[in-house]
Design a protein around this motif. Structure first.
Motif, PDB file in Angstrom:
ATOM      1  N   GLU A  24     -17.100  21.186   5.393  1.00  0.00           N
ATOM      2  CA  GLU A  24     -18.232  20.459   5.360  1.00  0.00           C
ATOM      3  C   GLU A  24     -18.518  19.714   4.121  1.00  0.00           C
ATOM      4  OE1 GLU A  24     -21.753  21.980   7.954  1.00  0.00           O
ATOM      5  OE2 GLU A  24     -22.332  22.398   5.904  1.00  0.00           O
ATOM      6  N   PHE A  25     -19.159  18.455   4.151  1.00  0.00           N
ATOM      7  CA  PHE A  25     -19.594  17.558   3.047  1.00  0.00           C
ATOM      8  C   PHE A  25     -21.148  17.422   3.349  1.00  0.00           C
ATOM      9  CE2 PHE A  25     -15.244  16.730   4.748  1.00  0.00           C
ATOM     10  CZ  PHE A  25     -14.571  16.954   3.428  1.00  0.00           C
ATOM     11  N   SER A  26     -21.802  17.264   2.249  1.00  0.00           N
ATOM     12  CA  SER A  26     -23.256  17.238   1.965  1.00  0.00           C
ATOM     13  C   SER A  26     -23.617  16.451   0.788  1.00  0.00           C
ATOM     14  CB  SER A  26     -24.013  18.703   2.114  1.00  0.00           C
ATOM     15  OG  SER A  26     -23.287  19.398   3.047  1.00  0.00           O
ATOM     16  N   PRO A  27     -24.697  15.746   0.875  1.00  0.00           N
ATOM     17  CA  PRO A  27     -25.483  15.082  -0.398  1.00  0.00           C
ATOM     18  C   PRO A  27     -25.810  16.172  -1.161  1.00  0.00           C
ATOM     19  CG  PRO A  27     -26.031  14.075   1.529  1.00  0.00           C
ATOM     20  CD  PRO A  27     -25.341  15.105   2.040  1.00  0.00           C
ATOM     21  N   ARG A  28     -25.525  16.144  -2.527  1.00  0.00           N
ATOM     22  CA  ARG A  28     -25.763  17.254  -3.511  1.00  0.00           C
ATOM     23  C   ARG A  28     -27.332  17.507  -3.495  1.00  0.00           C
ATOM     24  NH1 ARG A  28     -27.611  20.031  -7.315  1.00  0.00           N
ATOM     25  NH2 ARG A  28     -26.366  21.288  -9.068  1.00  0.00           N
TER      26      ARG A  28
END
Length: 134
Positions: free
Chosen positions: A101-105
């Motif tokens: 998964e990739f998420s804005p910090r």
């Protein structure tokens, strides 16, 4: 930057198949996580708007099945699915599941701050993510 998915830094090992490996690259949290069958994240998001995760996520289900609850509907993600989750969701893992998964910090950290408070209120709790992500 690159790294083997299963060699990302281990952030937490909660046992029973719940592990979280994460790194921050370019303002995004890259995570490889495993969740055991029956994990319901509902209590973790208490106190957030709608008591739901407020971070957007882009990802891929490597293995397993997860039901996503939103205000308007529920839907299922399964092995091989790619996805985008808008803010306002709660995952319930219906099988042992592995996700990339990739998420804005910034949005992710805000949500995790609340999640960690909820975990801390539970006996034997550990935070999900520290401030450091290298």
């Amino acid at each position: 930057m690159h790294q083997q998915m299963k060699e990302l830094p281990l952030v937490e090992d909660y046992g029973e198949g719940f592990r979280s490996r994460m790194v921050e690259w370019g303002g995004m949290i890259v995570s490889y996580e495993t969740f055991p069958n029956g994990t319901d994240a509902t209590p973790l998001f208490k106190g957030l708007p709608g008591d739901m995760c407020q971070a957007p996520h882009w990802g891929y289900i490597l293995k397993g099945r997860v039901r996503i609850k939103t205000t308007n509907r529920d839907f299922v993600l399964k092995t091989g699915d790619v996805y985008y989750l808008e803010p306002g969701h709660v995952p319930v893992y219906e099988e042992d599941t592995e996700v990339l998964e990739f998420s804005p910090r910034e949005a992710y950290q805000h949500t995790i701050d609340v999640v960690n408070k909820n975990i801390a209120a539970s006996p034997g709790a550990k935070p999900l993510m520290s401030e450091r992500h290298d």
